[in-house]
Structure formats: C-alpha cells, structure tokens
Design an enzyme around this catalytic site. Sequence first.
Site, PDB file in Angstrom:
ATOM      1  N   ILE A 130       0.421  -1.667   0.203  1.00 17.42           N
ATOM      2  CA  ILE A 130       0.097   0.385  -0.014  1.00 17.42           C
ATOM      3  C   ILE A 130       0.687   1.533   0.035  1.00 17.42           C
ATOM      4  O   ILE A 130       0.645   2.236  -0.827  1.00 17.42           O
ATOM      5  CB  ILE A 130      -1.015  -0.301   1.174  1.00 17.42           C
ATOM      6  CG1 ILE A 130      -1.950  -1.277   1.172  1.00 17.42           C
ATOM      7  CG2 ILE A 130      -1.655   1.310   1.386  1.00 17.42           C
ATOM      8  CD1 ILE A 130      -2.545  -1.667   2.752  1.00 17.42           C
ATOM      9  N   MET A 164       7.452   3.523  43.046  1.00 15.39           N
ATOM     10  CA  MET A 164       7.434   4.986  42.258  1.00 15.39           C
ATOM     11  C   MET A 164       7.452   4.043  41.435  1.00 15.39           C
ATOM     12  O   MET A 164       6.608   3.401  39.689  1.00 15.39           O
ATOM     13  CB  MET A 164       8.879   5.698  41.979  1.00 15.39           C
ATOM     14  CG  MET A 164       8.577   6.808  42.613  1.00 15.39           C
ATOM     15  SD  MET A 164       9.933   8.051  42.083  1.00 15.39           S
ATOM     16  CE  MET A 164      10.637   8.640  43.543  1.00 15.39           C
ATOM     17  N   ASN A 165       7.943   2.243  41.054  1.00 14.78           N
ATOM     18  CA  ASN A 165       7.888   1.349  40.349  1.00 14.78           C
ATOM     19  C   ASN A 165       6.789   0.462  40.855  1.00 14.78           C
ATOM     20  O   ASN A 165       6.190   0.160  39.538  1.00 14.78           O
ATOM     21  CB  ASN A 165       9.032   0.308  40.660  1.00 14.78           C
ATOM     22  CG  ASN A 165      10.544   0.586  40.575  1.00 14.78           C
ATOM     23  OD1 ASN A 165      10.843   1.456  39.636  1.00 14.78           O
ATOM     24  ND2 ASN A 165      11.710   0.511  41.464  1.00 14.78           N
ATOM     25  N   SER A 204      -1.833   5.027  12.291  1.00 15.17           N
ATOM     26  CA  SER A 204      -0.403   5.606  13.197  1.00 15.17           C
ATOM     27  C   SER A 204      -1.415   5.579  14.057  1.00 15.17           C
ATOM     28  O   SER A 204      -3.028   6.066  14.367  1.00 15.17           O
ATOM     29  CB  SER A 204       0.640   6.789  12.957  1.00 15.17           C
ATOM     30  OG  SER A 204      -0.261   7.781  12.680  1.00 15.17           O
ATOM     31  N   TRP A 215       8.468   0.136   3.131  1.00 16.18           N
ATOM     32  CA  TRP A 215       8.177  -0.101   4.376  1.00 16.18           C
ATOM     33  C   TRP A 215       7.184  -1.064   4.096  1.00 16.18           C
ATOM     34  O   TRP A 215       6.326  -1.699   4.709  1.00 16.18           O
ATOM     35  CB  TRP A 215       7.727   1.411   4.780  1.00 16.18           C
ATOM     36  CG  TRP A 215       7.741   2.211   5.121  1.00 16.18           C
ATOM     37  CD1 TRP A 215       7.723   3.221   4.422  1.00 16.18           C
ATOM     38  CD2 TRP A 215      10.152   2.956   5.344  1.00 16.18           C
ATOM     39  NE1 TRP A 215       8.579   4.516   4.867  1.00 16.18           N
ATOM     40  CE2 TRP A 215      10.172   4.266   5.653  1.00 16.18           C
ATOM     41  CE3 TRP A 215      10.390   1.618   5.783  1.00 16.18           C
ATOM     42  CZ2 TRP A 215      11.359   4.452   5.818  1.00 16.18           C
ATOM     43  CZ3 TRP A 215      11.982   1.771   6.170  1.00 16.18           C
ATOM     44  CH2 TRP A 215      11.944   3.428   5.940  1.00 16.18           C
ATOM     45  N   GLU A 241      -0.205   0.250  10.290  1.00 15.27           N
ATOM     46  CA  GLU A 241      -1.730  -0.254   9.573  1.00 15.27           C
ATOM     47  C   GLU A 241      -2.580   0.768  10.787  1.00 15.27           C
ATOM     48  O   GLU A 241      -3.036   1.133  11.305  1.00 15.27           O
ATOM     49  CB  GLU A 241      -2.001  -1.427  10.380  1.00 15.27           C
ATOM     50  CG  GLU A 241      -1.199  -2.457  10.328  1.00 15.27           C
ATOM     51  CD  GLU A 241      -2.084  -3.306   9.696  1.00 15.27           C
ATOM     52  OE1 GLU A 241      -3.267  -3.171   8.922  1.00 15.27           O
ATOM     53  OE2 GLU A 241      -1.077  -4.179   8.869  1.00 15.27           O
TER      54      GLU A 241
HETATM   55  O1  GRA Z   1     -17.866   7.659   0.092  1.00 13.82           O
HETATM   56  P1  GRA Z   1     -16.852   7.404  -0.496  1.00 13.82           P
HETATM   57  O2  GRA Z   1     -17.397   6.618  -2.099  1.00 13.82           O
HETATM   58  O3  GRA Z   1     -15.837   8.468  -0.956  1.00 13.82           O
HETATM   59  O4  GRA Z   1     -16.438   6.604   0.326  1.00 13.82           O
HETATM   60  C1  GRA Z   1     -15.662   6.805   0.882  1.00 13.82           C
HETATM   61  C2  GRA Z   1     -15.590   6.203   2.443  1.00 13.82           C
HETATM   62  O5  GRA Z   1     -16.677   5.927   2.764  1.00 13.82           O
HETATM   63  C3  GRA Z   1     -14.022   6.888   0.518  1.00 13.82           C
HETATM   64  O6  GRA Z   1     -13.273   5.913   1.054  1.00 13.82           O
HETATM   65  C4  GRA Z   1     -14.458   5.338   2.158  1.00 13.82           C
HETATM   66  N1  GRA Z   1     -14.263   4.578   3.808  1.00 13.82           N
HETATM   67  C5  GRA Z   1     -14.372   3.262   3.513  1.00 13.82           C
HETATM   68  N2  GRA Z   1     -14.881   1.759   3.571  1.00 13.82           N
HETATM   69  C6  GRA Z   1     -15.277   1.324   4.051  1.00 13.82           C
HETATM   70  C7  GRA Z   1     -13.578   5.187   4.212  1.00 13.82           C
HETATM   71  N3  GRA Z   1     -12.882   4.642   5.086  1.00 13.82           N
HETATM   72  C8  GRA Z   1     -13.109   3.291   4.808  1.00 13.82           C
HETATM   73  C9  GRA Z   1     -13.956   1.985   6.114  1.00 13.82           C
HETATM   74  N4  GRA Z   1     -13.044   1.098   6.980  1.00 13.82           N
HETATM   75  N5  GRA Z   1     -14.409   0.994   4.786  1.00 13.82           N
HETATM   76  C10 GRA Z   1     -12.849   7.747   1.485  1.00 13.82           C
HETATM   77  O7  GRA Z   1     -13.082   8.556   2.962  1.00 13.82           O
HETATM   78  P2  GRA Z   1     -12.369   8.986   3.187  1.00 13.82           P
HETATM   79  O8  GRA Z   1     -12.463   8.709   5.224  1.00 13.82           O
HETATM   80  O9  GRA Z   1     -12.934  10.262   2.849  1.00 13.82           O
HETATM   81  O10 GRA Z   1     -10.668   8.697   3.139  1.00 13.82           O
HETATM   82  P3  GRA Z   1      -9.611   9.575   3.662  1.00 13.82           P
HETATM   83  O11 GRA Z   1      -9.412  10.694   4.451  1.00 13.82           O
HETATM   84  O12 GRA Z   1      -8.632   9.546   1.956  1.00 13.82           O
HETATM   85  O13 GRA Z   1      -8.796   7.895   4.302  1.00 13.82           O
HETATM   86  C11 GRA Z   1      -9.113   7.979   5.606  1.00 13.82           C
HETATM   87  C12 GRA Z   1      -7.927   7.375   6.200  1.00 13.82           C
HETATM   88  C13 GRA Z   1      -7.272   8.213   6.984  1.00 13.82           C
HETATM   89  C14 GRA Z   1      -8.642   6.745   7.451  1.00 13.82           C
HETATM   90  C15 GRA Z   1      -6.994   5.937   6.136  1.00 13.82           C
HETATM   91  O14 GRA Z   1      -6.336   7.117   4.683  1.00 13.82           O
HETATM   92  C16 GRA Z   1      -6.341   4.790   6.566  1.00 13.82           C
HETATM   93  O15 GRA Z   1      -6.358   4.043   7.101  1.00 13.82           O
HETATM   94  N6  GRA Z   1      -5.212   5.515   6.682  1.00 13.82           N
HETATM   95  C17 GRA Z   1      -3.891   4.875   7.168  1.00 13.82           C
HETATM   96  C18 GRA Z   1      -3.397   4.460   6.708  1.00 13.82           C
HETATM   97  C19 GRA Z   1      -2.548   3.305   6.859  1.00 13.82           C
HETATM   98  O16 GRA Z   1      -3.427   2.178   7.748  1.00 13.82           O
HETATM   99  N7  GRA Z   1      -1.750   2.383   6.238  1.00 13.82           N
HETATM  100  C20 GRA Z   1      -1.321   0.952   6.976  1.00 13.82           C
HETATM  101  C21 GRA Z   1      -0.141   0.771   6.044  1.00 13.82           C
HETATM  102  S1  GRA Z   1       0.318  -0.647   5.493  1.00 13.82           S
HETATM  103  C22 GRA Z   1       1.354  -0.985   6.791  1.00 13.82           C
HETATM  104  O17 GRA Z   1       0.929  -0.721   7.550  1.00 13.82           O
HETATM  105  C23 GRA Z   1       1.178  -2.595   7.137  1.00 13.82           C
HETATM  106  C24 GRA Z   1       1.867  -3.872   8.718  1.00 13.82           C
HETATM  107  C25 GRA Z   1       2.235  -4.755   8.752  1.00 13.82           C
HETATM  108  C26 GRA Z   1       2.470  -5.182   9.861  1.00 13.82           C
HETATM  109  O18 GRA Z   1       3.255  -4.981  10.846  1.00 13.82           O
HETATM  110  O19 GRA Z   1       1.757  -6.277  10.433  1.00 13.82           O
END
Ligand code: GRA
Length: 383
Positions: A124, A278-279, A363, A155, A361
């Site tokens: 992603i 404190m601990n 922050s 990443w 996933e």
């Molecule tokens: O109305 P529409 O058709 O335009 O749809 C909107 C909304 O309804 C559109 O997306 C839809 N939507 C969802 N649909 C189903 C939004 N959230 C959901 C949902 N949960 N389920 C746009 O929505 P929006 O709210 O305007 O989107 P946004 O502001 O562009 O982004 C939202 C948000 C900030 C939450 C999102 O971008 C996000 O989750 N960002 C965090 C990124 C992330 O978690 N990255 C992870 C990277 S992978 C990783 O870290 C691997 C780690 C592995 C490990 O350690 O295990």
Amino acid sequence: MDFELSEDLIAVRDLAREFAEKEIAPTATKDDREHNFRGDLVRKMGELGFYGAVIPETYGGSGLGFLAMVLITEEIARVHSAMRVAINMQMGPALALLQFGTEEQKRKWIPPLVQGEVIGCFAITEPDAGSDVAGMRTTAVRDGDFYVLNGNKIWISNAPVTNGGLVYAYTDRAQKHRGMTAFYADFSEPGVMRKPLETMGAHCSPIGELTFENFRVPAANRLGKDGDGFKVCMWQLNQTRLNCAAGALGVAAAAKEAAISYCNQRAQFGQKIGEFQMNQDLIAQMVVHEEAARLLVYRAAWLADQKKPNNLETSIGKYTAAEAAAFAADGALKILGAYGYSTEFPVERYYRDAKSYQIVEGSSNIQKIIIAQDALGYRQANR
Ligand code: GRA
C-alpha cells in the site's frame, strides 16, 4: 457478555503459547540482532494453522475466527513481536481474496497463503503516501489481458522475501480514490525490483521497497472491478489492524512480565525494588493499560466474529493496545535500568518493537482521527 474463552479458543491459545516458548523463544533475541528471517518457523506456523484461523475450512483454514487469530497473535508477539508480522502478511491477502475474490481466485491463492507455502505481503504505502492512502501514485494501465504496473512502494513488510501479494494502484487517477484498483500479483514475473531497508526493530521481519517497472499483471488477478481498490484496502486494513492490535498486547504483556520479574528479584537499599512506590506506580499502570486494551481488542474481534461492524472498535482497540505496549516497554526500561538498555536481554527489543505499533496499519494519530471524527459526527467509522 461472556468473558470466558471456549475450550477451542483455550486450546489454540495454548498451542501458540507452547510453539512460541519452545520454538521461537530460544533464539529470539539473537535472531533479531542478526536480522535472521526465520522462513522455517514461518512455514511451521502455517502447518500449525496459525494463518488460517479466520479462513473457512473450504480454503484450508480452521474457521475458528478473529478472536482465535488475536489469541494466537498475542502469544507469538509476547515471545517475539517480529514473528507476529508473518501472520498478518499471510492473513491479509487471504482475507481480501476471501471477501472480494472470485471462486477461482480463492481456490487458487488462499490455501498456499494459509499453509505458509508462499510468503505473502500487501503493498500500500509509498514514499509520498503513508497515512494518506489515496495519495499513492502507482499506476496500472490496461493492456489487453494484462495491466502494466509502474510505481514505488516502501516499508513493505516481507518485500525482500515475498512471493507476491496484494498491490494497490490507480487505474484512473482522475477519479481520485474511486479510481484505485487492487491486484493479487505474482512477483516472480519480470518488472519487480526489491530493496531491503533497515529499521529500528522487528529485524526478523524483513521490510523494504518494491519498485514496479512495466510489471505485467494478468487481468485475471484483479480483485473486484476497476475502482474497487480503495474499498478493498480500507476493508483489508480493518482486518489486519486487529492483528497489529493483538501484537501490541503481546509486547505489552512481555514488557510487564519482565518488569515484574525484575522488581521481585532485584534488591537496592536493602529491599526488593518492587517495594518502591514509584515502581509500583509503573507496574499498576502497565497492568491497567494492558488489561483495558485486551478487553477492547477482544471486543473488536468478537464483533468481527459476529459479522457486526467493528471499524470503530478496531481503531479503539489498536490505539489503546499500541499505547499500552509503548508505555509498558518504556516503563520496563526504567525499572530494569542498565539491564533494560543492555542488548544482552530482551527488554530493549520490546522497546524497539513496541514503537512499531504506534506507526503500522494506521498510526496512533490516524486511529485518533477515526475515533474523534466518529464521536464528533463528522465521519462514521463503521461504514
Ligand atoms: O463515499 P465514498 O464512496 O467516496 O467512500 C469514502 C468512504 O466511505 C472513501 O472511502 C470510504 N471508506 C471506507 N469504506 C469502507 C473510508 N473508510 C472506509 C472503511 N473503513 N470501510 C474515502 O473515505 P475518506 O474517509 O474520505 O478517506 P481518506 O480521508 O482519504 O482516508 C481515510 C483514512 C485516513 C482512514 C485512511 O487513509 C487510512 O486508513 N490511513 C491509514 C493508512 C494505513 O493504515 N496504512 C497501513 C499501511 S500497511 C502497514 O502498516 C503494514 C504493517 C504490517 C504489520 O506490521 O503487520
């Protein structure tokens, strides 16, 4: 509400605990220092069914559910947080395929992921698109029966070792997030470059960059339709976030256990250091934050098992668990002092690993945005 775990859940938790303590623990600290990816253990976890808890038996899983996945993950992470990542990398693509794939895609790709026969991943994040998923730049251009992918992911857990996985790219940038598309891609095809990256912790879990240069992915590997990608991604993240939350619980528990054990054994100024208030303050807070987080994470998993909306509850659980892990690791270092700072003992590893949960996933700040905007009535989290 029932706070008791069923016999099946206790059995699966005990199996994971035994595996973690017998097979992972003996080399955990050493392996992590040496950046030793344990493909053998990753495979074994597949054979033991650790990746298939949320996958029905038809596709090689056990169908035990999300709470089972959380319990397994917690036990693995309590011993070695980096090894927990493997569960997510297998489960994430498998779940997305289960939810959005065709019958053919499911039968072909889910069982090898569940068994650990192939090493999965999901791509992603990009250099300029971390929290802002819709800001990604990778493109997928249709060319007959293929899509041609170009772009740079960063990443990406498992990037140096993965056989392939979920890739998100724009098929139509003009449509913003509605122009994103998801693929399940095989990285043995030409056009995929990998570059390992160094990080502060989780060294056993290799991470890196993936660069796609005219990487041809069959159209048959698309999940859903053109434009479904953002929806797939948000759905997938909601499931995999639960795994990260469970991992954080494991690290919180490990750090607390190390702190308690040291408090009860180390004496200074003529008494056990656990006698110092404190601990005790630190230990009390570790216990409370961890237990509160556990209940919140289990609630989110329970909702998922009931097939009820749980995005909000998952964000609440993930945020609380990540903060509990960071608090516990920081507190354990304070209590252990030089022994905590020393690389001879696992506490500095817990500290490095705990920080990852405030980043991955979504922050902690992203979780807070999701939670606050829901509370304020701006954007519903459960949609
Ligand atoms: O109305 P529409 O058709 O335009 O749809 C909107 C909304 O309804 C559109 O997306 C839809 N939507 C969802 N649909 C189903 C939004 N959230 C959901 C949902 N949960 N389920 C746009 O929505 P929006 O709210 O305007 O989107 P946004 O502001 O562009 O982004 C939202 C948000 C900030 C939450 C999102 O971008 C996000 O989750 N960002 C965090 C990124 C992330 O978690 N990255 C992870 C990277 S992978 C990783 O870290 C691997 C780690 C592995 C490990 O350690 O295990």
